[in-house]
Design an enzyme around this catalytic site. Structure first.
Site, short mmCIF file in Angstrom:
data_model
loop_
_atom_site.label_atom_id
_atom_site.label_comp_id
_atom_site.label_asym_id
_atom_site.label_seq_id
_atom_site.Cartn_x
_atom_site.Cartn_y
_atom_site.Cartn_z
N ASP A 16 0.85 -1.20 0.00
CA ASP A 16 0.00 0.00 0.00
C ASP A 16 0.87 1.24 0.00
OD1 ASP A 16 -1.78 -2.06 2.07
OD2 ASP A 16 -2.63 -1.31 0.21
N GLU A 274 1.39 -6.29 -5.41
CA GLU A 274 1.06 -5.39 -6.51
C GLU A 274 2.27 -4.63 -7.03
OE1 GLU A 274 -2.63 -3.26 -6.26
OE2 GLU A 274 -1.86 -1.55 -7.36
O1 TRH Z 1 4.56 -6.17 0.41
P1 TRH Z 1 3.46 -6.65 -0.46
O2 TRH Z 1 2.96 -8.02 -0.22
O3 TRH Z 1 2.23 -5.64 -0.35
C1 TRH Z 1 0.89 -6.11 -0.41
C2 TRH Z 1 0.34 -5.86 -1.79
O4 TRH Z 1 0.55 -4.52 -2.16
C3 TRH Z 1 -1.15 -6.14 -1.83
O5 TRH Z 1 -1.71 -5.70 -3.08
C4 TRH Z 1 -1.84 -5.42 -0.70
O6 TRH Z 1 -3.19 -5.80 -0.68
C5 TRH Z 1 -1.19 -5.79 0.60
O7 TRH Z 1 0.19 -5.40 0.57
C6 TRH Z 1 -1.86 -5.08 1.75
O8 TRH Z 1 3.92 -6.61 -1.99
P2 TRH Z 1 4.19 -5.42 -2.99
O9 TRH Z 1 2.90 -4.82 -3.44
O10 TRH Z 1 5.09 -5.95 -4.02
O11 TRH Z 1 4.96 -4.30 -2.17
C7 TRH Z 1 6.30 -4.53 -1.82
C8 TRH Z 1 7.04 -3.20 -1.85
O12 TRH Z 1 8.33 -3.34 -1.25
C9 TRH Z 1 7.30 -2.74 -3.28
O13 TRH Z 1 7.17 -1.33 -3.35
C10 TRH Z 1 8.75 -3.13 -3.52
C11 TRH Z 1 9.33 -2.89 -2.16
N1 TRH Z 1 10.56 -3.64 -1.86
C12 TRH Z 1 11.69 -2.90 -1.59
O14 TRH Z 1 11.67 -1.66 -1.67
N2 TRH Z 1 12.84 -3.55 -1.26
C13 TRH Z 1 12.91 -4.91 -1.20
O15 TRH Z 1 13.98 -5.47 -0.87
C14 TRH Z 1 11.73 -5.67 -1.51
C15 TRH Z 1 11.78 -7.17 -1.49
C16 TRH Z 1 10.55 -5.00 -1.83
#
Ligand code: TRH
Length: 381
Positions: A16, A274
């Site tokens: 989010d 996402e």
């Molecule tokens: O962390 P998430 O599982 O977030 C989820 C989804 O957004 C989902 O749609 C929502 O309903 C839920 O939260 C509440 O996965 P997502 O969306 O990939 O977000 C991860 C974020 O972390 C993304 O902006 C990438 C970032 N990230 C880093 O900055 N550094 C890292 O090392 C990693 C692995 C990810």
């Protein structure tokens, strides 16, 4: 200068705030807007953007005025545009101030990303507030025309192409995250997933597979599965674990920009939710997506809708192979994941070419931040 207020409530994980932060930064940088981002939990943001101090009520970061959204909510003048990320319900006092403001703000509900066809019928629709003189518009990201498109900052494709063509930039990246450069012929796989039983199936497939695999794991991901597989409790940043053809390297959680480079540097990216899912598509490399699990399997149709869209241009055998692995992965079925892995290897070249084609056609829909800005400008006229 137009003002925007973006509200984000951290449900769990990072997505989010990952999406809201990316949107806020791009609007400030590319649309010369005054952007205020209200976040109820700054800790996850500080993890993906270390320049953010999770203790401050108010700070400026990357062109954005960052506010800690907590009670009692301060008396502030609502912005020209109010973006409510993922139906997070801005404070009642703020909504009342919106209703009293002249002219009325444009109120946007930014929805979760889905490839399902019903999105096309809902995108951009107004919804009058039940009791106040306000209208909320539902705005959907998406992969095709008729949606808001995907988040992508200006120059993203060019930066990715430059990185993927530059040994020097890649060497610098591996040094920055404290890892050796890839060995010749070694498959680089990034792993970002929710804890589930299927992970063991992939680890076994990589251990006994036809070639060497280096699995790159941000700290805190798949810790239990890795610990069980390697029989080692120390699954922390710096750990380098080997078994058969598999080496797993654990490193500190990266900031968003370094995470992009990890996606650009790998041959296959296992992503989730996402934002990492979208960033992996812009990386123009094959991906394996684990959708955010929802109650009663509501995520099933979302996964199938994307798979059908994504595999449409693949030859039938490749599409079947991709679907088999994606479905097994999302069901957490270790045996089926292990069984499906050789199919991925067999069709790897097809998947690589397809990932490049897919990334090349994404800009046709425009990008979410600019599409949303134009949508709101039209309503403000
Ligand atoms: O962390 P998430 O599982 O977030 C989820 C989804 O957004 C989902 O749609 C929502 O309903 C839920 O939260 C509440 O996965 P997502 O969306 O990939 O977000 C991860 C974020 O972390 C993304 O902006 C990438 C970032 N990230 C880093 O900055 N550094 C890292 O090392 C990693 C692995 C990810």
């Amino acid at each position: 200068m137009r003002s925007w207020d973006i509200f984000c409530a951290v449900v769990d994980n990072y997505g989010d705030i990952g999406v809201s932060w990316r949107l806020a930064r791009q609007l400030a940088a590319e649309r010369s807007l005054r952007v205020r981002l209200w976040v109820d939990d700054l800790a996850p943001l500080a993890q993906i953007s270390p320049d953010v101090d999770p203790q401050l009520e108010l700070q400026q970061a990357q062109g954005v005025e960052l506010r800690w959204w907590r009670a009692p909510f301060p008396q502030v003048e609502p912005a020209d545009v109010v973006v409510e990320a993922f139906a997070c319900n801005p404070p009642a006092s703020y909504i009342a101030a919106m209703a009293a403001r002249l002219p009325k703000p444009v109120w946007i509900n930014l929805e979760y990303l889905s490839a399902e066809s019903w999105v096309l019928g809902c995108h951009g629709l107004p919804s009058p507030h039940p009791s106040l003189p306000l209208v909320k518009y539902f705005y959907f990201p998406g992969f095709t025309a008729g949606t808001g498109g995907l988040l992508a900052e200006r120059g993203l494709a060019q930066a990715r192409a430059r990185f993927q063509g530059s040994r020097e930039e890649q060497t610098r990246f591996w040094n920055e995250i404290g890892l050796a450069e890839p060995a010749a012929g070694e498959l680089q796989v990034s792993l970002f997933c929710y804890p589930h039983e299927g992970i063991a199936g992939l680890l076994r497939a990589w251990e006994t597979g036809s070639g060497p695999v280096r699995c790159l794991v941000p700290e805190g991901t798949a810790t239990q599965a890795l610990s069980a597989f390697f029989g080692d409790e120390r699954i922390v940043a710096g750990a380098q674990l080997r078994r058969g053809k598999l080496q797993a390297c654990v490193f500190p959680f990266l900031d968003q920009d370094h995470y992009d480079r990890l996606l650009w540097a790998c041959d296959l990216n296992l992503v989730r939710g996402e934002d990492s899912f979208v960033r992996a598509q812009w990386a123009a490399r094959p991906l394996l997506w684990q959708i955010y699990p929802q109650q009663e399997g509501a995520h099933g149709p979302k996964l199938q809708a994307f798979l059908q869209l994504y595999c449409r241009e693949l030859p039938p055998a490749g599409a079947a192979s991709a679907s088999a692995l994606w479905e097994a992965w999302n069901q957490g079925d270790a045996a089926r994941v292990e069984f499906a892995w050789p199919g991925w290897c067999e069709h790897r070249a097809e998947f690589e070419a397809h990932a490049r084609r897919w990334a090349a056609q994404l800009p046709a829909t425009g990008d979410l931040a600019n599409n949303l800005a134009l949508f709101c400008e039209n309503l403000l006229k």
